[in-house]
Every structure is written in C-alpha cells, then in structure tokens.
Design a protein around this motif. Sequence first.
Motif, mmCIF file in Angstrom:
data_model
loop_
_atom_site.group_PDB
_atom_site.id
_atom_site.type_symbol
_atom_site.label_atom_id
_atom_site.label_comp_id
_atom_site.label_asym_id
_atom_site.label_seq_id
_atom_site.Cartn_x
_atom_site.Cartn_y
_atom_site.Cartn_z
ATOM 1 N N ILE A 147 0.834 -1.209 0.000
ATOM 2 C CA ILE A 147 0.000 0.000 0.000
ATOM 3 C C ILE A 147 0.866 1.256 0.000
ATOM 4 N N PHE A 148 1.878 1.287 0.858
ATOM 5 C CA PHE A 148 2.722 2.477 0.953
ATOM 6 C C PHE A 148 3.613 2.630 -0.279
ATOM 7 N N LEU A 149 3.994 1.512 -0.879
ATOM 8 C CA LEU A 149 4.762 1.582 -2.119
ATOM 9 C C LEU A 149 3.891 2.131 -3.251
ATOM 10 N N LEU A 150 2.641 1.686 -3.320
ATOM 11 C CA LEU A 150 1.706 2.222 -4.319
ATOM 12 C C LEU A 150 1.437 3.700 -4.072
ATOM 13 N N TRP A 151 1.446 4.098 -2.816
ATOM 14 C CA TRP A 151 1.271 5.516 -2.475
ATOM 15 C C TRP A 151 2.431 6.335 -3.029
ATOM 16 N N LEU A 152 3.644 5.825 -2.872
ATOM 17 C CA LEU A 152 4.809 6.493 -3.457
ATOM 18 C C LEU A 152 4.686 6.596 -4.974
ATOM 19 N N ILE A 153 4.212 5.532 -5.602
ATOM 20 C CA ILE A 153 4.054 5.524 -7.055
ATOM 21 C C ILE A 153 3.011 6.552 -7.479
ATOM 22 N N LEU A 154 1.922 6.672 -6.723
ATOM 23 C CA LEU A 154 0.910 7.694 -7.017
ATOM 24 C C LEU A 154 1.515 9.088 -6.921
ATOM 25 N N GLN A 155 2.275 9.345 -5.860
ATOM 26 C CA GLN A 155 2.903 10.658 -5.686
ATOM 27 C C GLN A 155 3.867 10.962 -6.829
ATOM 28 N N GLN A 202 15.242 18.090 8.096
ATOM 29 C CA GLN A 202 14.008 17.470 8.577
ATOM 30 C C GLN A 202 12.791 18.308 8.203
ATOM 31 N N LEU A 203 12.903 19.619 8.386
ATOM 32 C CA LEU A 203 11.787 20.504 8.044
ATOM 33 C C LEU A 203 11.492 20.443 6.548
ATOM 34 N N PHE A 204 12.548 20.382 5.741
ATOM 35 C CA PHE A 204 12.366 20.265 4.289
ATOM 36 C C PHE A 204 11.688 18.946 3.945
ATOM 37 N N ALA A 205 12.167 17.857 4.556
ATOM 38 C CA ALA A 205 11.609 16.539 4.259
ATOM 39 C C ALA A 205 10.138 16.453 4.648
ATOM 40 N N LEU A 206 9.783 16.997 5.793
ATOM 41 C CA LEU A 206 8.399 16.926 6.259
ATOM 42 C C LEU A 206 7.446 17.718 5.379
ATOM 43 N N ALA A 207 7.983 18.686 4.647
ATOM 44 C CA ALA A 207 7.143 19.493 3.752
ATOM 45 C C ALA A 207 6.887 18.799 2.426
ATOM 46 N N THR A 208 7.573 17.684 2.170
ATOM 47 C CA THR A 208 7.414 16.967 0.902
ATOM 48 C C THR A 208 6.553 15.727 1.123
ATOM 49 N N PRO A 209 5.813 15.296 0.111
ATOM 50 C CA PRO A 209 4.954 14.116 0.283
ATOM 51 C C PRO A 209 5.714 12.806 0.366
ATOM 52 N N TYR A 210 6.860 12.703 -0.326
ATOM 53 C CA TYR A 210 7.566 11.426 -0.395
ATOM 54 C C TYR A 210 8.045 10.938 0.968
ATOM 55 N N SER A 211 8.479 11.837 1.827
ATOM 56 C CA SER A 211 9.078 11.423 3.096
ATOM 57 C C SER A 211 8.095 10.632 3.947
ATOM 58 N N HIS A 212 6.827 11.006 3.917
ATOM 59 C CA HIS A 212 5.828 10.361 4.772
ATOM 60 C C HIS A 212 5.537 8.944 4.301
ATOM 61 N N ALA A 213 5.382 8.773 2.997
ATOM 62 C CA ALA A 213 5.172 7.424 2.474
ATOM 63 C C ALA A 213 6.414 6.562 2.688
ATOM 64 N N ALA A 214 7.608 7.159 2.545
ATOM 65 C CA ALA A 214 8.850 6.414 2.755
ATOM 66 C C ALA A 214 9.010 6.006 4.219
ATOM 67 N N GLY A 237 1.037 12.838 5.136
ATOM 68 C CA GLY A 237 1.175 12.318 3.780
ATOM 69 C C GLY A 237 -0.037 12.620 2.923
ATOM 70 N N LEU A 238 -1.221 12.458 3.499
ATOM 71 C CA LEU A 238 -2.444 12.762 2.744
ATOM 72 C C LEU A 238 -2.517 14.252 2.417
ATOM 73 N N LEU A 239 -2.135 15.092 3.372
ATOM 74 C CA LEU A 239 -2.190 16.543 3.160
ATOM 75 C C LEU A 239 -1.215 16.976 2.069
ATOM 76 N N THR A 240 0.024 16.489 2.126
ATOM 77 C CA THR A 240 1.018 16.901 1.125
ATOM 78 C C THR A 240 0.723 16.286 -0.246
ATOM 79 N N THR A 241 0.160 15.070 -0.262
ATOM 80 C CA THR A 241 -0.225 14.474 -1.539
ATOM 81 C C THR A 241 -1.355 15.271 -2.180
ATOM 82 N N LEU A 242 -2.304 15.711 -1.358
ATOM 83 C CA LEU A 242 -3.380 16.557 -1.866
ATOM 84 C C LEU A 242 -2.817 17.856 -2.428
ATOM 85 N N GLY A 243 -1.857 18.445 -1.714
ATOM 86 C CA GLY A 243 -1.231 19.671 -2.211
ATOM 87 C C GLY A 243 -0.539 19.461 -3.542
ATOM 88 N N LEU A 244 0.171 18.329 -3.675
ATOM 89 C CA LEU A 244 0.835 18.012 -4.934
ATOM 90 C C LEU A 244 -0.179 17.815 -6.046
#
Length: 270
Positions: A147-155, A202-214, A237-244
């Motif tokens: 599921i989390f790998l598919l989430w990364l693929i979606l992002q 860390q602050l940069f990573a948390l602002a990106t969607p990939y870090s949460h799925a990873a 992850g849901l919030l940043t994916t929505l933003g993307l």
Amino acid sequence: MAYGRLLREARAMLWLHLKRAVRYKYGLINWGVIEFLYMAIYMLGALAFSPREQWPLVSKYVFWGILAWTMVSTPTWTIGGWTRFYVNMGLWEQHEAVGASHSLFLSMRIIPAVIAGFIGSITAYGFLLAEVGGGIGVEGSIALALIFLLWLILQSTLYGLLLSYLSLLTSTPGPMLDVLNILLFIIGGIGVPVANLPRAAQLFALATPYSHAAELLRWSTMGSQPYLGVAGEVAAGLLTTLGLGLTALYARNKAYSNARRNGVKGIGRM
C-alpha cells in the motif's frame, strides 16, 4: 456514457503502453541495471562507512531506500521527459481531435517506470544479499508495504504529470525543469530516515509528500518508528499528496488553456 468512454480509452491506452513495454523489454532491462549502477555508489558508500557487524541493519535501510527512490525518480523521465516525444510526434493533436485524455495517456507511462524500477531494485537486492548474506526482507506486513509503495508511485505519477504540464507551458524538457529529484533522495527522507537528518533538512523533508510514504514503508517492512508516528505520517502524507495533486491540476489547466489558445510548440532537446 462518459464513464464507458473513459473506460474504453483507459483499456486502449493500457494496451498501447504494455505493448510498447514488451517491445522495448531489453531497453527496460538495460535501464533498470543502469539505475542499479547509479545507486551502487550510495550502497557501497553506506556499507564502507559502517562497521561490518552493522551491515545487516544498514543493508535494510539501503534496500528500502533504493526501492522507494527508483519508484520516485523514474517518472521524471518516463512522464515528464516523455512529453517532448508526445508533442513532437503529433500525439497531442491526435488525442485532442478525438477528445482523449492527455493526462490519462501520460500517467500510464508509469508502467515502464515501475518495471525498470523493480529491475534495478531486484539487482540491488541481489548485490546486498551477496554482501550481507541474508536478512533483507519484509519483517512486518507485506500488504501494508505494498500500500505504501503504491502511495509512493501515485505521488511520483503526480509529480511526473506536473513536470509534463510545465514542459508544455515552457517548451522545455521535463528533466531540465526538475530541480528537486536528487535533493529529495539526499535530504527528503527517502534514502535516509527523517530522524537521522539535520534539523533544517528534517523541516524540508516533512514538507514533501515522499518522506511520509517512505517513513511508513520503512515502518511496515522494518518496524522502525516513523518520525511523526503512524497516524501523524498518514495525516501529513495525505495533506502533502493533496497539495501536490492540486498543484498538478492547476498546472494542467494552465497548460491546456495555453495549448488550446496558442497551440503546442515543439519541446527542445536536452
């Protein structure tokens, strides 16, 4: 009626991309091996600067980081970079004339990206297994890991589409517009757990969607605790994916409006 037409379009486009993947199977194998060779620099560096007794643990972080990275990086080329071919070969006009979905067609370019990514990851797995001798695998839930790998693929698909739309707007190849790809691997929480990064990173990573799925992928496969906790990573992850997704949608509307008003221009070579 519209749903039926979209389904027929999706089936035709899926057939096309699968057919093309089979036709260029040796190219995909070559691409996957090249991905492994690039990542071998990271793998060798991680092992070389770690005590041998820590290699089993380090190899797990390395492998799952590489798998996540290949799923993230290849759509930059297969979707964003392929837009030049899509425009210059006249496929935009053909699909526009029959009302076919450009986004659906381009998003299915994720198929060769995933194939090449898995080839590279399997090669990396064999290399690490030969060095470490075992212990690299899913220790938790395979279903959650998938599921989390598919989430990364979606992002990564959304990011590839964003590059594609920007490419249409600027007549510039998608990879030349991508300024974050390698940066995301280093300080974006993909190759290195967020907890191990410097505070600014860390602050940069948390602002990106990939870090949460990873982070959730590492949790589901290795049992490592996510930086924000499981619930926090899912929410972020849901919030940043929505933003993307909203950013990609805005770029899509701008690109389509500009193309339909002024026509599409040929996209230059890199």
